[in-house]
Design a protein around this motif. Structure first.
Motif, PDB file in Angstrom:
ATOM      1  N   PHE A  78       0.859  -1.095  -0.003  1.00 22.05           N
ATOM      2  CA  PHE A  78      -0.137   0.004   0.043  1.00 22.05           C
ATOM      3  C   PHE A  78       0.962   1.390   0.023  1.00 22.05           C
ATOM      4  O   PHE A  78       2.000   1.167   0.454  1.00 22.05           O
ATOM      5  N   GLY A  79       0.213   2.239  -0.491  1.00 23.07           N
ATOM      6  CA  GLY A  79       0.991   3.585  -0.242  1.00 23.07           C
ATOM      7  C   GLY A  79       0.915   4.051   1.296  1.00 23.07           C
ATOM      8  O   GLY A  79       0.258   3.418   2.104  1.00 23.07           O
ATOM      9  N   PRO A  80       1.626   5.091   1.654  1.00 21.56           N
ATOM     10  CA  PRO A  80       1.839   5.521   3.046  1.00 21.56           C
ATOM     11  C   PRO A  80       0.605   5.400   3.725  1.00 21.56           C
ATOM     12  O   PRO A  80       0.282   5.257   5.034  1.00 21.56           O
ATOM     13  N   GLU A  81      -0.255   6.413   3.098  1.00 15.96           N
ATOM     14  CA  GLU A  81      -1.627   6.697   3.654  1.00 15.96           C
ATOM     15  C   GLU A  81      -2.579   5.488   4.006  1.00 15.96           C
ATOM     16  O   GLU A  81      -3.215   5.368   5.064  1.00 15.96           O
ATOM     17  N   ASP A  82      -2.611   4.520   2.912  1.00 13.66           N
ATOM     18  CA  ASP A  82      -3.573   3.572   2.845  1.00 13.66           C
ATOM     19  C   ASP A  82      -2.840   2.606   4.035  1.00 13.66           C
ATOM     20  O   ASP A  82      -3.708   1.903   4.800  1.00 13.66           O
ATOM     21  N   ALA A  83      -1.443   2.686   3.896  1.00  9.47           N
ATOM     22  CA  ALA A  83      -0.839   1.540   5.181  1.00  9.47           C
ATOM     23  C   ALA A  83      -1.287   2.118   6.378  1.00  9.47           C
ATOM     24  O   ALA A  83      -1.849   1.192   7.383  1.00  9.47           O
ATOM     25  N   ARG A  84      -1.162   3.262   6.516  1.00  4.29           N
ATOM     26  CA  ARG A  84      -1.754   3.938   7.910  1.00  4.29           C
ATOM     27  C   ARG A  84      -2.951   3.741   8.322  1.00  4.29           C
ATOM     28  O   ARG A  84      -3.304   3.022   9.465  1.00  4.29           O
ATOM     29  N   GLN A  85      -4.132   3.704   7.055  1.00  2.30           N
ATOM     30  CA  GLN A  85      -5.242   3.611   7.456  1.00  2.30           C
ATOM     31  C   GLN A  85      -5.784   2.100   7.747  1.00  2.30           C
ATOM     32  O   GLN A  85      -6.641   1.773   8.671  1.00  2.30           O
ATOM     33  N   GLN A  86      -4.956   1.205   7.200  1.00  4.97           N
ATOM     34  CA  GLN A  86      -5.116  -0.062   7.410  1.00  4.97           C
ATOM     35  C   GLN A  86      -4.876  -0.540   8.825  1.00  4.97           C
ATOM     36  O   GLN A  86      -5.673  -1.208   9.476  1.00  4.97           O
ATOM     37  N   LEU A  87      -3.726  -0.001   9.181  1.00  2.76           N
ATOM     38  CA  LEU A  87      -3.377  -0.187  10.570  1.00  2.76           C
ATOM     39  C   LEU A  87      -4.201   0.141  11.649  1.00  2.76           C
ATOM     40  O   LEU A  87      -4.683  -0.324  12.743  1.00  2.76           O
ATOM     41  N   ASP A  88      -4.594   1.542  11.151  1.00  2.00           N
ATOM     42  CA  ASP A  88      -5.723   2.125  12.290  1.00  2.00           C
ATOM     43  C   ASP A  88      -7.084   1.153  12.314  1.00  2.00           C
ATOM     44  O   ASP A  88      -7.474   1.277  13.545  1.00  2.00           O
ATOM     45  N   THR A  89      -7.668   0.782  11.268  1.00  2.00           N
ATOM     46  CA  THR A  89      -8.466   0.111  10.926  1.00  2.00           C
ATOM     47  C   THR A  89      -8.373  -1.307  12.052  1.00  2.00           C
ATOM     48  O   THR A  89      -9.316  -1.719  12.938  1.00  2.00           O
ATOM     49  N   ALA A  90      -7.384  -1.944  11.893  1.00  2.00           N
ATOM     50  CA  ALA A  90      -7.109  -3.125  12.546  1.00  2.00           C
ATOM     51  C   ALA A  90      -6.879  -2.853  14.162  1.00  2.00           C
ATOM     52  O   ALA A  90      -7.378  -3.502  14.907  1.00  2.00           O
ATOM     53  N   ILE A  91      -6.429  -1.855  14.393  1.00  2.00           N
ATOM     54  CA  ILE A  91      -6.148  -1.593  15.837  1.00  2.00           C
ATOM     55  C   ILE A  91      -7.662  -1.230  16.429  1.00  2.00           C
ATOM     56  O   ILE A  91      -7.900  -1.715  17.670  1.00  2.00           O
ATOM     57  N   ALA A  92      -8.467  -0.683  15.850  1.00  2.00           N
ATOM     58  CA  ALA A  92      -9.757  -0.137  16.162  1.00  2.00           C
ATOM     59  C   ALA A  92     -10.326  -1.570  16.535  1.00  2.00           C
ATOM     60  O   ALA A  92     -11.274  -1.695  17.294  1.00  2.00           O
ATOM     61  N   TRP A  93     -10.436  -2.315  15.227  1.00  2.00           N
ATOM     62  CA  TRP A  93     -11.265  -3.712  15.786  1.00  2.00           C
ATOM     63  C   TRP A  93     -10.532  -4.639  16.712  1.00  2.00           C
ATOM     64  O   TRP A  93     -11.415  -5.245  17.462  1.00  2.00           O
ATOM     65  N   GLY A  94      -9.246  -4.598  16.803  1.00  2.00           N
ATOM     66  CA  GLY A  94      -8.655  -5.277  17.763  1.00  2.00           C
ATOM     67  C   GLY A  94      -8.939  -4.847  19.182  1.00  2.00           C
ATOM     68  O   GLY A  94      -9.265  -5.717  20.120  1.00  2.00           O
ATOM     69  N   ARG A  95      -8.962  -3.571  19.219  1.00  2.00           N
ATOM     70  CA  ARG A  95      -9.226  -2.777  20.844  1.00  2.00           C
ATOM     71  C   ARG A  95     -10.845  -3.199  21.060  1.00  2.00           C
ATOM     72  O   ARG A  95     -11.118  -3.492  22.037  1.00  2.00           O
TER      73      ARG A  95
END
Length: 434
Positions: free
Chosen positions: A391-408
């Motif tokens: 992914f590009g930098p922004e999409d990579a960050r968005q992917q990780l932020d979504t995963a963190i929100a789901w994991g939390r």
């Protein structure tokens, strides 16, 4: 057969990733744009729509393959195109007339001719009287009209539009779409073809003679659908709804899904997380369950006063987690989805955690990595570095932020912004101290 204005033949486009490896955005694109038609490039995030449009304009060179304008291969900017941008892209220190004249100035058109052509374009798009106004004095809709005038004054063979209505409010966007169709029907409209990028299914059906559906990661042509509906088009007609349903199914690649769909395990880059909140996807599942367990997505979108496209990430998330199945535009709640909506909060969280850990590739990868670590902790940058390979930098960050929100939410792991560390939740059983 109408004359071909622009032809793309086996076009690939890759950009360098953060580690220097190629990141493919377009894959083997073959497409002809002809006189007398409006073509919509319909796709979602990661489908390379804007990259493809800029490749047609000659602003981006393909990594391989060829782009031809009237049979001649491009080696720079396409002389037969002009572009309307999503963000208006006006020069704030120039008046409306001066903004409209910009392209003519760059082409060396004499001042008197420049002025006459600019004033005519301003009149055509309905801004007569605002020639001396500055962009800050105009509404969003008026500024986009200036963008149209600046493109049309060049009298291009092909008018390119990159989501030109998405930055506008609903009523203004609808008004401009209607006016564009009115201009298109006029004999003196100064362009032979239009190609627009959109993620809005209904917009594509309203405007286009042909819709090119793009898949994502990388972008590739999935289908080309002719829209054989008389203008003006009625959103409420059964024929319109049938085309919307067809495009929806193509855009999502949907089919009945119950349990993991592939025998080969999906990867975080191959199956990105839909950018959806837990509350949003849960709300969609609840609505589906409340309607007898089955809903028609266009009907739900209309009831909620949303575009179908606004609901797609929620649909994708609910389907990925096994809470609904999708067939065309029909959503059906699964037994797991019913349990998720009917349970108390803690049980609901447990169901979500189990589904996310099994079916959401990035969440699953994070859980496994934490389980393999020495202390149940890993820096988020570790996962970002891996994600940037796909992914590009922004999409990579968005992917990780979504995963963190789901994991939390599922109490699988937590994230500390101060230390940039993701930590396994002790109660989740992800990490066992050695």
């Amino acid at each position: 057969m109408n004359n071909v204005l622009v032809s793309l033949q086996h076009v690939d486009k890759s950009f360098p990733g953060t580690a220097g490896e190629p990141l493919r955005v377009l894959d083997d694109i073959n497409l002809d744009l002809r006189e007398g038609e409006i073509v919509a490039l319909l796709g979602r995030s990661g489908s390379g729509k804007s990259t493809l449009l800029r490749t047609v304009a000659g602003l981006i060179a393909p990594s391989s393959g060829a782009v031809r304008y009237r049979g001649e291969e491009l080696n720079g900017a396409n002389p037969g195109t002009a572009m309307v941008f999503q963000t208006f892209a006006l020069m704030p220190w120039l008046t409306v007339q001066e903004n409209v004249e910009l392209g003519l100035t760059a082409r060396g058109v004499p001042p008197a001719q420049r002025k006459a052509r600019a004033l005519n374009a301003i009149d055509v798009i309905g801004l007569d009287g605002f020639e001396s106004a500055y962009p800050k004095e105009l509404s969003g809709g008026m500024r986009q009209r200036v963008g149209f005038a600046r493109a049309l004054v060049l009298e291009p063979d092909l008018l390119l539009m990159d989501e030109p209505f998405s930055a506008l409010d609903v009523l203004t966007a609808e008004n401009l779409r209607t006016e564009l169709m009115s201009l298109w029907s006029r004999d003196d409209f100064p362009t032979k073809s239009i190609c627009l990028v959109t993620h809005n299914i209904e917009e594509a059906v309203l405007l286009a003679d042909r819709v090119v559906v793009l898949g994502a990661n990388p972008g590739r042509v999935r289908a080309e659908i002719p829209i054989d509906l008389a203008r003006p088009r009625d959103r409420r007609s059964p024929a319109f709804a049938a085309v919307v349903d067809t495009l929806y199914g193509l855009l999502t690649g949907s089919g009945p899904v119950e349990g993991p769909s592939d025998t080969v395990e999906s990867t975080p880059t191959g199956s990105p997380l839909p950018v959806a909140t837990v509350g949003g996807l849960a709300g969609l599942v609840e609505i589906t369950a409340a309607h007898g367990g089955r809903v028609d997505l266009p009907d739900i979108a209309a009831d909620l006063s949303f575009d179908i496209d606004d609901l797609l990430p929620l649909v994708d998330a609910a389907a990925m987690l096994g809470f609904v199945t999708v067939a065309g535009s029909d959503l059906t709640v699964t037994d797991t989805g019913r349990s998720f909506t009917c349970a108390d909060i803690q049980t609901s969280k447990q169901i979500f955690a189990a589904q996310a850990r099994e079916r959401a590739p990035l969440v699953r990868t994070i859980c496994r990595a934490l389980g393999s670590s020495s202390d149940g902790r890993l820096r988020a940058e570790f996962f970002l570095d891996l994600l940037r390979r796909g992914f590009g930098p922004e999409d990579a960050r968005q992917q990780l932020d979504t995963a963190i929100a789901w994991g939390r939410y599922g109490e699988l792991f937590d994230y500390d912004t101060d230390t940039d560390q993701i930590t396994a939740d002790p109660a989740a059983g992800i990490f066992t101290p050695r």
